[in-house]
Design a protein around this motif. Sequence first.
Motif, PDB file in Angstrom:
ATOM      1  N   LYS A 135      -0.585  -0.980   4.606  1.00 56.81           N
ATOM      2  CA  LYS A 135      -0.104  -0.115   3.521  1.00 56.81           C
ATOM      3  C   LYS A 135       1.268   0.486   3.816  1.00 56.81           C
ATOM      4  CE  LYS A 135      -4.746   1.008   1.901  1.00 56.81           C
ATOM      5  NZ  LYS A 135      -5.695   2.070   1.481  1.00 56.81           N
ATOM      6  N   VAL A 136       2.110  -0.351   4.419  1.00 56.44           N
ATOM      7  CA  VAL A 136       3.475   0.063   4.750  1.00 56.44           C
ATOM      8  C   VAL A 136       4.404  -1.119   4.548  1.00 56.44           C
ATOM      9  CG1 VAL A 136       5.048   0.858   6.567  1.00 56.44           C
ATOM     10  CG2 VAL A 136       2.744   1.794   6.434  1.00 56.44           C
ATOM     11  N   LEU A 137       5.574  -0.859   3.946  1.00 57.66           N
ATOM     12  CA  LEU A 137       6.610  -1.879   3.796  1.00 57.66           C
ATOM     13  C   LEU A 137       7.774  -1.491   4.691  1.00 57.66           C
ATOM     14  CD1 LEU A 137       8.031  -4.304   2.464  1.00 57.66           C
ATOM     15  CD2 LEU A 137       8.704  -2.758   0.603  1.00 57.66           C
ATOM     16  N   TYR A 138       8.105  -2.372   5.658  1.00 54.98           N
ATOM     17  CA  TYR A 138       9.248  -2.156   6.525  1.00 54.98           C
ATOM     18  C   TYR A 138      10.435  -2.963   6.016  1.00 54.98           C
ATOM     19  CZ  TYR A 138       5.989  -0.066   9.863  1.00 54.98           C
ATOM     20  OH  TYR A 138       5.060   0.733  10.460  1.00 54.98           O
ATOM     21  N   HIS A 139      11.552  -2.288   5.797  1.00 54.21           N
ATOM     22  CA  HIS A 139      12.771  -2.967   5.390  1.00 54.21           C
ATOM     23  C   HIS A 139      13.541  -3.457   6.613  1.00 54.21           C
ATOM     24  CE1 HIS A 139      12.315  -2.090   1.177  1.00 54.21           C
ATOM     25  NE2 HIS A 139      12.156  -0.804   1.418  1.00 54.21           N
ATOM     26  N   ALA A 140      14.474  -4.365   6.364  1.00 59.09           N
ATOM     27  CA  ALA A 140      15.221  -4.975   7.463  1.00 59.09           C
ATOM     28  C   ALA A 140      16.048  -3.946   8.232  1.00 59.09           C
ATOM     29  CB  ALA A 140      16.133  -6.081   6.917  1.00 59.09           C
ATOM     30  N   ASP A 141      16.470  -2.856   7.561  1.00 58.72           N
ATOM     31  CA  ASP A 141      17.300  -1.854   8.237  1.00 58.72           C
ATOM     32  C   ASP A 141      16.468  -0.787   8.946  1.00 58.72           C
ATOM     33  OD1 ASP A 141      16.226  -0.479   6.150  1.00 58.72           O
ATOM     34  OD2 ASP A 141      18.124   0.090   5.207  1.00 58.72           O
ATOM     35  N   GLY A 142      15.133  -1.003   9.011  1.00 56.66           N
ATOM     36  CA  GLY A 142      14.270  -0.051   9.692  1.00 56.66           C
ATOM     37  C   GLY A 142      13.620   0.969   8.785  1.00 56.66           C
ATOM     38  N   GLY A 143      14.005   0.983   7.521  1.00 55.15           N
ATOM     39  CA  GLY A 143      13.390   1.901   6.573  1.00 55.15           C
ATOM     40  C   GLY A 143      11.920   1.581   6.363  1.00 55.15           C
ATOM     41  N   MET A 144      11.128   2.611   6.054  1.00 45.56           N
ATOM     42  CA  MET A 144       9.683   2.424   5.896  1.00 45.56           C
ATOM     43  C   MET A 144       9.246   3.071   4.585  1.00 45.56           C
ATOM     44  SD  MET A 144       6.590   3.784   8.340  1.00 45.56           S
ATOM     45  CE  MET A 144       6.717   5.454   7.706  1.00 45.56           C
ATOM     46  N   LEU A 145       8.379   2.345   3.843  1.00 47.12           N
ATOM     47  CA  LEU A 145       7.879   2.849   2.566  1.00 47.12           C
ATOM     48  C   LEU A 145       6.358   2.741   2.551  1.00 47.12           C
ATOM     49  CD1 LEU A 145       8.479   3.751  -0.413  1.00 47.12           C
ATOM     50  CD2 LEU A 145       8.314   1.313  -1.003  1.00 47.12           C
ATOM     51  N   PRO A 146       5.626   3.864   2.413  1.00 48.89           N
ATOM     52  CA  PRO A 146       4.164   3.779   2.266  1.00 48.89           C
ATOM     53  C   PRO A 146       3.812   3.023   0.989  1.00 48.89           C
ATOM     54  CG  PRO A 146       4.871   6.030   2.753  1.00 48.89           C
ATOM     55  CD  PRO A 146       6.103   5.247   2.435  1.00 48.89           C
ATOM     56  N   LEU A 147       2.791   2.162   1.057  1.00 47.10           N
ATOM     57  CA  LEU A 147       2.407   1.318  -0.079  1.00 47.10           C
ATOM     58  C   LEU A 147       1.013   1.674  -0.584  1.00 47.10           C
ATOM     59  CD1 LEU A 147       3.560  -2.295   0.935  1.00 47.10           C
ATOM     60  CD2 LEU A 147       4.646  -0.738  -0.693  1.00 47.10           C
ATOM     61  N   ASP A 148       0.887   1.695  -1.898  1.00 44.27           N
ATOM     62  CA  ASP A 148      -0.413   1.847  -2.561  1.00 44.27           C
ATOM     63  C   ASP A 148      -0.457   0.799  -3.677  1.00 44.27           C
ATOM     64  OD1 ASP A 148      -2.816   2.644  -3.666  1.00 44.27           O
ATOM     65  OD2 ASP A 148      -1.903   4.263  -4.830  1.00 44.27           O
ATOM     66  N   ILE A 149      -0.919  -0.414  -3.343  1.00 41.33           N
ATOM     67  CA  ILE A 149      -0.831  -1.555  -4.250  1.00 41.33           C
ATOM     68  C   ILE A 149      -2.164  -2.280  -4.301  1.00 41.33           C
ATOM     69  CG2 ILE A 149       0.207  -3.857  -4.558  1.00 41.33           C
ATOM     70  CD1 ILE A 149       2.768  -2.771  -3.389  1.00 41.33           C
ATOM     71  N   ARG A 150      -2.543  -2.696  -5.497  1.00 41.10           N
ATOM     72  CA  ARG A 150      -3.647  -3.644  -5.631  1.00 41.10           C
ATOM     73  C   ARG A 150      -3.048  -5.029  -5.853  1.00 41.10           C
ATOM     74  NH1 ARG A 150      -8.435  -4.177 -10.252  1.00 41.10           N
ATOM     75  NH2 ARG A 150      -9.861  -5.410  -8.959  1.00 41.10           N
ATOM     76  N   LEU A 151      -3.457  -5.988  -5.048  1.00 33.85           N
ATOM     77  CA  LEU A 151      -2.934  -7.344  -5.178  1.00 33.85           C
ATOM     78  C   LEU A 151      -3.882  -8.212  -5.998  1.00 33.85           C
ATOM     79  CD1 LEU A 151      -0.827  -9.511  -4.387  1.00 33.85           C
ATOM     80  CD2 LEU A 151      -2.298 -10.070  -2.443  1.00 33.85           C
ATOM     81  N   LEU A 152      -3.331  -8.845  -7.019  1.00 32.50           N
ATOM     82  CA  LEU A 152      -4.009  -9.903  -7.759  1.00 32.50           C
ATOM     83  C   LEU A 152      -3.182 -11.163  -7.576  1.00 32.50           C
ATOM     84  CD1 LEU A 152      -4.737  -8.009 -11.105  1.00 32.50           C
ATOM     85  CD2 LEU A 152      -6.220  -8.182  -9.093  1.00 32.50           C
ATOM     86  N   ALA A 153      -3.827 -12.286  -7.332  1.00 36.91           N
ATOM     87  CA  ALA A 153      -3.111 -13.533  -7.100  1.00 36.91           C
ATOM     88  C   ALA A 153      -3.782 -14.659  -7.863  1.00 36.91           C
ATOM     89  CB  ALA A 153      -3.065 -13.860  -5.603  1.00 36.91           C
ATOM     90  N   SER A 154      -2.996 -15.644  -8.246  1.00 32.67           N
ATOM     91  CA  SER A 154      -3.558 -16.799  -8.938  1.00 32.67           C
ATOM     92  C   SER A 154      -3.138 -18.079  -8.244  1.00 32.67           C
ATOM     93  CB  SER A 154      -3.102 -16.831 -10.404  1.00 32.67           C
ATOM     94  OG  SER A 154      -1.740 -17.218 -10.501  1.00 32.67           O
TER      95      SER A 154
END
Length: 405
Positions: A222-241
């Motif tokens: 539940k975390v997205l790390y960017h290439a420059d070191g930035g971090m973003l907490p994630l709250d996502i439901r994934l649906l895939a087909s």
Amino acid sequence: MVPRLQDVGWLVTSQTLDQAPAATYDLGLLRLRAQHLLHPEAIKQLISQSGTEWIALVAPDCLAVPGLDEFVSEWFFDTLPLPTDLPRLRNLLGRAFGIARLRGIDSHQGNEHELLGQSRPLRELRKQLGRLGPVDKPVLIVGESGTGKELVARTLHRMSRRVAGPFIGFNCGVFAEPETCAVLFGYQGKLESANGGTLFLEAIHELPLVLQKRLLECLRNKVLYHADGGMLPLDIRLLASTSEDLMSCEQRGTFDPGLRQWLEASRLLVTPLRKRQGDIALLATYFAELYSVEAGRRASHFSEEALAAMARHRWPGNVRELASRVRRGYALAGSGTIEPEDLGLQHSAGDGVHLSTLEDYKRRAEYQALCDALAHYSNNLSHAARALGVSRPTFYRLLHKHQLL
């Protein structure tokens, strides 16, 4: 053109190509120029990232550019040359808006049009959606092209606690690995845009393996790390087909085992239209009535020959193909009855299976008789049973035997 469309009731805004991805539209008109065809990446990215039906307005300088027809056919709902007259454009916008409503893009119309049909597979799918919609877990939607996997994903989103959040879609097969990585994981990318809502990844089997692993890590932690070191907490439901067997992809080394297991914990199968014979006439009638309202004409009806041809056809393009053929049939028939040739089905040869035994022929004949009866009497099963000369209980028994109900 914009003021004239506004005068007849359309709500219209104008955007540059780089501004358009940030907005949400039911329909999009894109003025296609020669330089767009020479460098089509921006247009492909815009269309693949939006939930919009796009219409190309083709400038005269485009007409001589090689590959115009192929590009427009692949990426746009339809096309009109410039200059164009308003009645012709209004008619095309009406048809495109009807498709947008069917796909669930127009949130103002509610969901009364979603997942039409009364066949057993579709009733079972609706039950599964009722169970999985409110549960905040990933879902894998499996089905052939044109079966409505995106519509299923949007329905899951609407039934979830995330309904007020964003629904962000992305086709994993559009770009090469570097562009896909940037679009998914970059700043203002798909994961960031879907935060608090739902991320729908179409054709997930085409996502590069290294990005599959990164996606699973982001969603599990539940975390997205960017290439420059930035971090973003994630709250996502994934649906895939997918239209592929992910286990086979895993065995070929093209799909991550962890992501497959994570996705297939909840799995929905969207049955192809050829296995939902009882829904064909219902859907065809719905499309014909939809186009008649948009065109301001009375609804056209299907001849018995047209209904039989639709029942015999294998529908490789599924519901998307049905909508397209009915649209063509409605346009060609005018105010008359829609015939097989209007639908382009005058030479339909059924499923092309060569049966060898007498029992096979009997089974096929019984199946075809049921399909024809359902196509003609989809709204009245008592009449269908009477037409075949059997009792209603026998008719139901045969429908269940051939998995048509």
